[in-house]
Design a protein around this motif. Structure first.
Motif, short mmCIF file in Angstrom:
data_model
loop_
_atom_site.label_atom_id
_atom_site.label_comp_id
_atom_site.label_asym_id
_atom_site.label_seq_id
_atom_site.Cartn_x
_atom_site.Cartn_y
_atom_site.Cartn_z
N SER B 14 0.84 -1.20 0.00
CA SER B 14 0.00 0.00 0.00
C SER B 14 0.87 1.25 0.00
CB SER B 14 -0.89 0.01 1.24
OG SER B 14 -1.46 1.29 1.40
N THR B 15 0.47 2.24 -0.79
CA THR B 15 1.23 3.49 -0.81
C THR B 15 1.22 4.19 0.55
OG1 THR B 15 -0.71 4.70 -1.64
CG2 THR B 15 0.88 3.92 -3.28
N GLU B 16 0.28 3.78 1.42
CA GLU B 16 0.29 4.31 2.79
C GLU B 16 1.62 4.06 3.48
OE1 GLU B 16 -2.68 3.00 5.48
OE2 GLU B 16 -4.31 3.79 4.28
N ASN B 17 2.31 3.01 3.05
CA ASN B 17 3.56 2.62 3.71
C ASN B 17 4.81 3.27 3.11
OD1 ASN B 17 2.06 0.86 5.30
ND2 ASN B 17 2.18 -0.74 3.74
N LEU B 18 4.61 4.11 2.10
CA LEU B 18 5.78 4.68 1.42
C LEU B 18 6.71 5.40 2.39
CD1 LEU B 18 4.32 5.93 -1.97
CD2 LEU B 18 6.42 4.58 -1.69
N ARG B 19 6.10 6.15 3.30
CA ARG B 19 6.90 6.93 4.23
C ARG B 19 7.70 6.01 5.16
NH1 ARG B 19 6.27 11.16 8.41
NH2 ARG B 19 7.32 12.93 7.45
N GLU B 20 7.04 4.96 5.60
CA GLU B 20 7.71 3.99 6.49
C GLU B 20 8.88 3.34 5.75
OE1 GLU B 20 5.07 0.89 7.79
OE2 GLU B 20 6.74 -0.29 8.60
N VAL B 21 8.65 3.02 4.47
CA VAL B 21 9.71 2.39 3.66
C VAL B 21 10.90 3.36 3.51
CG1 VAL B 21 10.26 1.63 1.31
CG2 VAL B 21 8.21 0.77 2.46
N ARG B 22 10.60 4.61 3.23
CA ARG B 22 11.68 5.59 3.07
C ARG B 22 12.45 5.75 4.39
NH1 ARG B 22 7.71 8.54 -0.11
NH2 ARG B 22 7.29 9.98 1.60
N ASN B 23 11.70 5.78 5.50
CA ASN B 23 12.37 5.92 6.80
C ASN B 23 13.26 4.71 7.11
OD1 ASN B 23 11.22 8.37 7.27
ND2 ASN B 23 9.53 7.58 8.51
N PHE B 24 12.79 3.53 6.72
CA PHE B 24 13.58 2.31 6.91
C PHE B 24 14.91 2.41 6.15
CE2 PHE B 24 14.63 -1.70 4.71
CZ PHE B 24 15.09 -2.44 5.80
N VAL B 25 14.82 2.85 4.91
CA VAL B 25 16.04 2.97 4.09
C VAL B 25 16.96 4.03 4.69
CG1 VAL B 25 16.93 3.57 1.79
CG2 VAL B 25 14.80 2.27 1.99
N GLN B 26 16.36 5.14 5.07
CA GLN B 26 17.16 6.24 5.62
C GLN B 26 17.92 5.80 6.87
OE1 GLN B 26 15.01 9.86 6.24
NE2 GLN B 26 16.90 11.01 6.51
N LYS B 27 17.23 5.10 7.77
CA LYS B 27 17.85 4.65 9.01
C LYS B 27 19.04 3.75 8.74
CE LYS B 27 14.47 4.70 12.65
NZ LYS B 27 13.33 3.94 13.11
N PHE B 28 18.88 2.83 7.79
CA PHE B 28 19.97 1.91 7.49
C PHE B 28 21.13 2.65 6.83
CE2 PHE B 28 22.30 -0.86 4.63
CZ PHE B 28 22.69 -1.87 5.49
N VAL B 29 20.80 3.46 5.85
CA VAL B 29 21.86 4.10 5.07
C VAL B 29 22.61 5.13 5.90
CG1 VAL B 29 22.34 5.44 2.98
CG2 VAL B 29 20.66 3.61 2.89
#
Lengths: 118, 139
Positions: B14-29
């Motif tokens: 769901s596009t509702e999760n886009l922000r969560e996905v971006r935050n996940f990537v940001q935290k790791f990177v």
């Protein structure tokens, strides 16, 4: 969820100014789309989109600009963009927007460009 | 830079999760010493890949799963997204002509093009019911 993207609308003479704030992605793009539809319905074809508080844009956001520019130009208007951060401009640039869209450093420059066209 | 670490997340389609996905990537990177430009480009590439899975693999049905794995090995950051929806045929993909699309009031199709510009290599594969996109960027 909605709070991640908001639009504030202002009017300067015959020009509608949309300040877009936050993150424009596949989830929030419909809000901008609604705004363009409303402007066309009210025959407001001279539009500036001020991106100073736009923190993020994905291709779904650029898709909204792609879907409406032709109609608005055919109706005698334009969508001009202004105040992009370097990061947001980079995305527009990667997709080749600067050669097809009127992108200005700031809002007053975009306003002058409309006023000079009159 | 750590020699080899990885992280994964499972999210519904769901596009509702886009922000969560971006935050996940940001935290790791952010754990890695990366410049902001590379960080922004990796986040955008994952956003585009995830959005494409929602739209094209799952036809906007939010009741499916997407697995996102991120890792770093020596000087390369990799991201793998897996789904069990419709397969994307990269061989049939044509880069978009922006002017033509504007004239035809078409949108979309820009995500794959962006991913190719943002990352150094992109591979699509399918095994059984699982489709995978593997993206790499030298950092």
């Amino acid at each position: 969820m909605m709070k991640h993207f908001t639009i504030t609308k202002r009017q300067e003479e015959h020009i509608a100014i949309l300040e877009i704030n936050g993150e424009l992605d596949a989830h929030t793009a419909f809000q901008l789309e609604q705004q363009f539809k409303t402007l066309i319905e009210t025959e407001a074809y001279h539009i500036i989109v001020n991106c100073s508080n736009l923190e993020y844009i994905a291709s779904a956001g650029l898709g909204v600009f792609m879907a409406y520019i032709e109609d608005i130009r055919n109706l005698g208007g334009d969508i001009k963009l202004s105040n992009m951060t370097d990061g947001v401009y980079h995305v527009f640039d990667l997709l080749g927007f600067p050669s097809l869209y009127d992108i200005h450093r700031d809002e007053s420059e975009a306003l002058s460009s409309f006023k000079n066209q009159k | 830079m750590k020699a080899s670490t990885s992280h994964s997340i499972n999210v519904s389609s769901s596009t509702e999760n886009l922000r969560e996905v971006r935050n996940f990537v940001q935290k790791f990177v952010q754990q890695i010493d990366l410049n902001n430009n590379d960080l922004d480009e990796i986040i955008l590439a994952v956003d585009e890949a995830y959005t494409n899975i929602i739209k094209h693999a799952y036809n906007n049905d939010p009741n499916h799963n997407v697995k996102i794995e991120l890792g770093i090995s020596t000087d390369t950051l990799w991201v793998r997204l897996s789904d069990t929806g419709s397969h994307f045929n990269a061989d049939e993909y044509q880069p978009p002509d922006l002017l033509k699309r504007i004239k035809n009031k078409q949108r979309g199709g820009m995500g794959v093009y962006l991913i190719n510009k943002l990352m150094d290599s992109v591979e699509y594969s399918s095994a059984g019911k699982t489709n995978t996109i593997l993206m790499r960027k030298r950092v």
